[in-house]
Structures are given as C-alpha cells and as structure tokens.
Scaffold this active site. Structure first.
Site, PDB file in Angstrom:
ATOM      1  N   HIS A 106       0.760  -1.225  -0.079  1.00  0.00           N
ATOM      2  CA  HIS A 106       0.009  -0.081   0.011  1.00  0.00           C
ATOM      3  C   HIS A 106       0.771   1.193  -0.011  1.00  0.00           C
ATOM      4  O   HIS A 106       0.489   2.289  -0.338  1.00  0.00           O
ATOM      5  CB  HIS A 106      -1.074  -0.019   1.173  1.00  0.00           C
ATOM      6  CG  HIS A 106      -2.116  -0.812   0.901  1.00  0.00           C
ATOM      7  ND1 HIS A 106      -3.350  -0.578   1.614  1.00  0.00           N
ATOM      8  CD2 HIS A 106      -2.311  -2.186   0.286  1.00  0.00           C
ATOM      9  CE1 HIS A 106      -4.110  -1.708   1.209  1.00  0.00           C
ATOM     10  NE2 HIS A 106      -3.604  -2.514   0.339  1.00  0.00           N
ATOM     11  N   HIS A 267      -1.918 -12.110  -2.330  1.00  0.00           N
ATOM     12  CA  HIS A 267      -3.272 -12.697  -1.621  1.00  0.00           C
ATOM     13  C   HIS A 267      -3.077 -14.150  -1.333  1.00  0.00           C
ATOM     14  O   HIS A 267      -3.755 -15.067  -1.017  1.00  0.00           O
ATOM     15  CB  HIS A 267      -4.473 -12.625  -2.509  1.00  0.00           C
ATOM     16  CG  HIS A 267      -5.110 -11.298  -2.536  1.00  0.00           C
ATOM     17  ND1 HIS A 267      -6.161 -10.977  -3.285  1.00  0.00           N
ATOM     18  CD2 HIS A 267      -4.866 -10.140  -1.887  1.00  0.00           C
ATOM     19  CE1 HIS A 267      -6.360  -9.598  -2.942  1.00  0.00           C
ATOM     20  NE2 HIS A 267      -5.555  -8.989  -2.299  1.00  0.00           N
TER      21      HIS A 267
END
Length: 726
Positions: A106, A267
């Site tokens: 992020h 993920h």
C-alpha cells in the site's frame, strides 16, 4: 464602553485583552485565502520539502549513513519481529507476514506512471491523507510495530526504505525468494501537497474506469489503493471488475501478467479482517484524540484486536498455509465453485461452496473454515485474458514465482528512478527496461576537450535560441516524483521524444550536434546537447554585459533505442511546458496551474521558476518560435526585459478571443499592439506572489543578479538526473 475601558476590564479580570475565547485564534486557523479564492494559484507547492522542515539538515547524507548500517542485523531484527506477537495488536497465526506485505504494497501502490507521483519513495504513508485512508486501516499498527527497529538504527535506515524492506523480509520469511532489494529512498518530513488524489469530497466515491484512464489517478475510489475488492461500486460482480483492475494497474505501468501475479501473490499470504460491522470502528489516526498518539480506527467490537479485528470489513483467507508461500491461491481458485456470501461485517465476498473446511483459524487451532475469495480475486478466473495467465500459473508454479518476484520488485522500486540511485548489498545486477537503463560511460572529456567542443559549437552557426532550446528539450523531461527523464541518455534523439510536437523545432539542432559528436569523438551526444545550452547561455549573458561561466559536469551517456520503452517514455511528453510557452489542446487545467505543475516536477522554487521563464522568453526559446511573451527587441540577450516590460503600466492587456489563452498588449496612449502573451506570461504580473518576484528582477539594480540566478536555476535543471555524480 471605550476600548480603554474594555482593556482595563480584561486586565482586571486576568484575561488577555484580545483573547476572550470563542473562535480559534491560533496560527493558521480561521478563514484563509483559499476559502475566498478556491482557484488561487498554488505557488506554495514550490516550497515543499525545504530544509526548514528537515530536522536532519542540508548536510545530511543518507547514502553515507546507510553505508554504516549492519544490513544483515537489520534484516534479522525484522525477521524476529514477524513472530513477536504483541498483545496490543496480536499477530494472525502468530505472524505479521501478511500485515507487513500489505504495508509495503500500500505504500508503493499509490504510484501513478502518468505523472510519476505517489509511491513509496519518500515514506509518505506516515502522513495524511495516506495514513488515514480507508484502504490503510490498521497499517498504523504495522508502522508502530516497526518503531523499535527504526529507533535502534536511527538515520541509517529511512522509514521509506524500512517499510519496503519489511515487506521483502516478510516474503522471504514465508519461504519466497524475492528478486532483490534496492535501498536509497530518502524520507521527507511533511505530506506531499502536489499529488492530485482526485476531486471527490467523500471517501470511497466511485470512479468510472473510462474516466479513470484519462486521469493520473491510481484507484477506482477515493481512499482506495487500487479497486474496490467487492467489485465496481460494490456490485459483487467479478467479471465487471476487469476493466477497473486493468485501468488501475495500467496506471502503474503494469501489464496483464504482472497484474495477475501481483494480485495472486499478495493474496497468497495473510488475511482480511471483518469480524463485525464497521460501525464499531472509530475515527482514523488524523481525527483521533490526542491521547491516542497517532493510532486510529479503535474498535469497540469485543477486544477490538486479534479475532475481533475489523479492517476492510471483509473476512477472507485464501490459503491453507497463510504464513507460508504456496500455490494454493490458484489451486483453490480453479478447484472449487464459488458462491457469493457476506462477511460478518456485511461485505460481499465469495466462499468455496464445495470445499471442506481446510483453512486454519488465525487464533484458534481447533477451528477450520472454508476457502474464501474477494470478488476481484474471481476476476482472475472469469475474465478471459486474466484466466489464461492464471491457468498458466496454476500449472507452472515456478513461472508464477518468477513473475511475482519481478512484479513485486517493480512495484516497490518503480518510483525510485534509475538504478544509479539504488544502494545496498541486494541490488540485482540485471538491468530492467522500466528502470530506463543507461550504458556504461565511454568518454571522459578533459577541460581541454570541453573547451574545444565549446568552440566547435560556437562555430556551428546555431543561434542562442537554438542552443538553449535543444538543451532545455533534453533536460526538462525530468520528473521529481519518480526521477525519470532528464538529459542523461540523450533520449531526445530517440523515439518517441524526437517526434513530440513540443520538440519539433528543438530537434532541428540535433544533426549539427550529432556531427560534432562524430567528428570530435570526445564526449557523448548527451553531454554535447547540454554543453550547447551552456554555450548559448554564456553567449547571451556576455551580450548583456555579464561575463559568467556556466557550470558543466561531463559524464553523461547515450542510451540506445532498445533501452527505451516507447510507451513508458510517451508518458513524459508534456501536456504543457510553460517555460517554452507550449500547451497541447487538452482541457485539463489552467495554463498557469500547469506551469506550476511543471516547475514542481522540476523541483524548482518560485524564484527559480520566475528567473527561468523570464530568461527563456528573452532568449527566444518558445517551442514554435512565436513572439508570445518575448517582451524585448534584443532576442538572444539575457536581459531583464521580460519583467521590465511586463510590469510597465503603459501596456494594457486584452484577450484576443474567448479562449482567454492568448492576449495582446497595447500602448495605453496610442492603442498600438506592442506584444502578445499567453497565460504563462501574464501570470507573472497577475499573481501577487509571482509579481513580487518579478518586481525584484524588473528593478534597475537586478541585471547581474538575474543572470546569476538564471544560470543557477538552468544548471540545476541540466543536472537533475545526474545521480551518478550526486
């Protein structure tokens, strides 16, 4: 009651006579100029990140400090932290692997290739708005977990480097082999104010993918890093998310394969958190109480942490081994059938309807659950192009590992600029096309060689305007955000830069300079182009009666066409370059705002901007040879005529048409048109801040100062990309 009576009464009561409570009277509060004039020109953007905000001082050398770092010990401390679960923020499965990967992702994921802004290169995740973005919930805890390590190593490691290194170590600790790590990200000490995050006033406002593709934004909703994991506008539709995914990852310079690898790799480890409704979650760090000490999103659900944590509102675990690297993401994606469901917080997600309970609970070893996926995870199965790549990775885990390693490296290093900026023992030797690679230096011209080359340039017959224009065209592509562009590499002579409209006139000087390079064989073309600008400026200063030597540092090299990614370099083509009075026919902002934007990309201060524009005008450096802003009859002479004549009240300005882009300046007495100008010219008389600077150079005692200031600013631009000598 008289003023004296009021004052006496206040004094007798022990109150300050002017501070009686009520409205906030502290510095910076109250109604400000931008409240009255919301479209006021943001000249203050050019004052960001000055030494006034830097506690380390202008003499601090991060590369030197980093060289003192015990790098292996630092990585060892990060590795130990990964499994040192803290009661105030317990680790899922006893490991912070997923949290640190998300923090690094992020931080880097705000990068936009269109304008080069955003990214992890300056540690901006510490500051608003990023520290309080809805998509960054709980990353305040990740950063706080790292504080003891940062405290231990001090200035030997920047926050910006530490965030990305922590993500790398987390991947390595999970059993994954990363591509490498380059340090060199230097911290700044205040938020970036130049980044346009969008016009929306409310968090999570949806953006259409088509409009997103036209703007330098890297997320489909205000406050997200990429896309809404529940699908466009929380539609719950995997297939419809494909366009948004391509738009956002494409704005970072990622292709389909890199996009699939990044989503799947990110993920493969960790989980999302949605134990209960978002109504339990408190305000973000920026809005939190002072006693919260910079932490936000305090939850009232249960303990508020661990099994009760709420982050995105989604409750998804992708893999059977969420702290160890595997290919389970793809195996589960294709093995099971997926049914739409909702998390305990009410967010849309998918569950494997035909799967056994094989996913371990993060805090109770006796519990298991079925595999779950985000809406956007299923896009990788149901979009035809993404599906082809995903199946290949399913059947060839090594190909997936290689693709993710390279894509992760690109993601986390994309905004660092050329490889010359990388430091540390884990920098890969391989040159990658997105790093805008350069060859090794061939020439090492002596001072005698430089003097000889300058004489050749003088004898070439090129005018001052031509010399200045070609050098500016080469150097002014630099972007301070991602450190791309600049004169090193002489890419002005290559596609696509040689074909840009803004360079049509400037490149006419290239054949002459290329001939000098071939016949003398003493310096690179890149050096000769910059040296041409040196000659032009010195000649112009001499003609103005000021004898000055323009600094010149040789050592530039010439890139090859195969080292130049045409698509990525086309992103450097300016929408506007007010220094050359250029603006494409694109309705994106005012000309004067685009001038500030260009100056900010070139890391210029407001005085440097002012000096350069005034000088470029009298040197006749307009991109098309027009007379707009050329307020002088001595073109090619480095005078202050631009400022003197602009501020002359004997001239009256009027727009020539309804576009209000071109103006005619007439003599107030006779009505005779004396000059023409653009908004990039007249702003130095209309904007109060720029006018104040213009007045300095319009003064009768400013001639020599102006030349010196112009030369200093010019030299700065010519050397912005010289990381090889910084």
């Amino acid at each position: 009651m008289s003023m004296s009576e009021e004052t006496n009464n206040s004094l007798s009561s022990g109150k300050c006579p002017f501070h009686h409570g009520g409205s906030d009277q502290s510095a910076g509060e109250g109604t400000g100029s931008r409240d009255w004039w919301p479209k006021q020109l943001r000249v203050e953007l050019l004052n960001q990140h000055s030494n006034r905000s830097n506690p380390l001082g202008e003499d601090f050398d991060y590369r030197k400090e980093f060289s003192k770092l015990d790098y292996s010990a630092l990585k060892g401390d990060i590795k130990a932290l990964l499994t040192d679960s803290q009661s105030w923020w317990p680790a899922d499965w006893g490991s912070y692997v997923g949290l640190f990967i998300r923090m690094a992702w992020h931080g880097a994921g705000t990068y936009r290739s269109v304008d080069g802004r955003g990214g992890a290169g300056r540690g901006q995740q510490r500051f608003a708005p990023l520290n309080a973005w809805p998509d960054n919930v709980s990353l305040d805890k990740a950063r706080r977990l790292l504080w003891p390590i940062k405290q231990k190593y001090g200035q030997k490691i920047s926050w910006a480097d530490l965030y990305i290194l922590a993500g790398n170590v987390a991947l390595e600790n999970s059993g994954f082999r990363t591509f490498g790590f380059g340090a060199g990200r230097e911290d700044v000490w205040e938020p970036d104010m130049d980044v346009n995050w969008g016009d929306e006033k409310a968090w999570l406002t949806h953006r259409d993918p088509e409009s997103l593709a036209k703007r330098p934004l890297a997320a489909t909703e205000m406050g997200l890093i990429y896309v809404n994991p529940e699908g466009p506008n929380a539609s719950g539709e995997p297939l419809s998310a494909a366009a948004a995914i391509r738009a956002t990852f494409g704005n970072m310079g990622m292709n389909d394969e890199e996009t699939v690898a990044l989503i799947a790799g990110g993920h493969t480890l960790g989980k999302t958190h949605g134990a209960a409704a978002a109504t339990h979650v408190g305000v973000d760090p920026e809005g939190s109480l002072i006693e919260s000490q910079g932490l936000g999103w305090t939850s009232t659900h249960g303990t508020g942490v661990g099994a009760d944590a709420i982050t995105s509102g989604l409750e998804v675990v992708w893999s059977q081994t969420p702290t160890q690297w595997s290919n389970y993401f793809f195996e589960n994606l294709f093995k099971y059938e997926w049914v739409q469901t909702r998390s305990p917080a009410g967010a849309i997600q998918f569950e494997a309807v035909d799967a056994p309970e094989i996913i371990p609970d993060p805090f109770d070893p006796s519990k298991k659950r079925k595999p779950t996926m985000l809406v956007t995870d299923l896009t990788l199965r149901f979009d035809p192009e993404f599906e082809k790549i995903s199946r290949r990775f399913l059947n060839d885990p090594q190909a997936f590992n290689e693709a993710f390693a390279r894509a992760w490296y690109k993601l986390t290093h994309r905004d660092m600029g050329p490889k010359a900026r990388y430091i540390g023992p884990e920098v890969p030797k391989e040159d990658l096309i997105w790093q805008d690679p350069l060859p090794q230096a061939v020439f090492n011209p002596s001072q005698e060689d430089i003097a000889s080359l300058k004489a050749e340039i003088v004898a070439s017959g090129l005018s001052v305007s031509e010399l200045v224009s070609v050098a500016w065209a080469s150097a002014s592509t630099f972007r301070g955000g991602d450190k791309r562009g600049g004169a090193n590499g002489a890419r002005l002579a290559l596609a696509p830069q040689r074909d840009w409209d803004v360079n049509a006139a400037a490149v006419r000087a290239l054949p002459t300079l290329e001939a000098i390079q071939r016949t003398t064989n003493k310096a690179s073309l890149a050096d000769i182009i910059v040296l041409a600008g040196v000659v032009g400026v010195e000649q112009a200063a001499k003609a103005a009666g000021v004898y000055i030597t323009v600094p010149f540092t040789p050592g530039r090299v010439d890139a090859r066409q195969d080292q130049t990614d045409i698509e990525m370099f086309n992103l450097l083509e300016p929408i506007a370059d007010g220094f050359r009075n250029y603006r494409a026919q694109v309705d994106v902002s005012t000309t004067e705002s685009l001038l500030i934007d260009k100056a900010q990309q070139l890391t210029l201060t407001a005085p440097e901007l002012t000096a350069l524009v005034g000088g470029m005008r009298v040197l006749g450096a307009n991109f098309d040879g027009s007379q707009n802003g050329v307020f002088t009859d001595r073109v090619g002479v480095l005078t202050t005529d631009f400022f003197v004549n602009l501020l002359d009240m004997g001239t009256q300005w009027k727009a020539t048409d309804e576009s209000n882009e071109l103006f005619a300046g007439s003599d107030r007495a006779s009505g005779e048109v004396k000059y023409t100008a653009t908004r990039a010219d007249l702003v130095f008389g209309s904007n109060a801040v720029l006018r104040a600077l213009a007045e300095v150079y319009a003064s009768q005692d400013a001639s020599e100062k102006f030349v010196k200031d112009f030369v200093a600013a010019w030299t700065k631009v010519m050397n912005l990309d010289r990381f090889d000598v910084k």
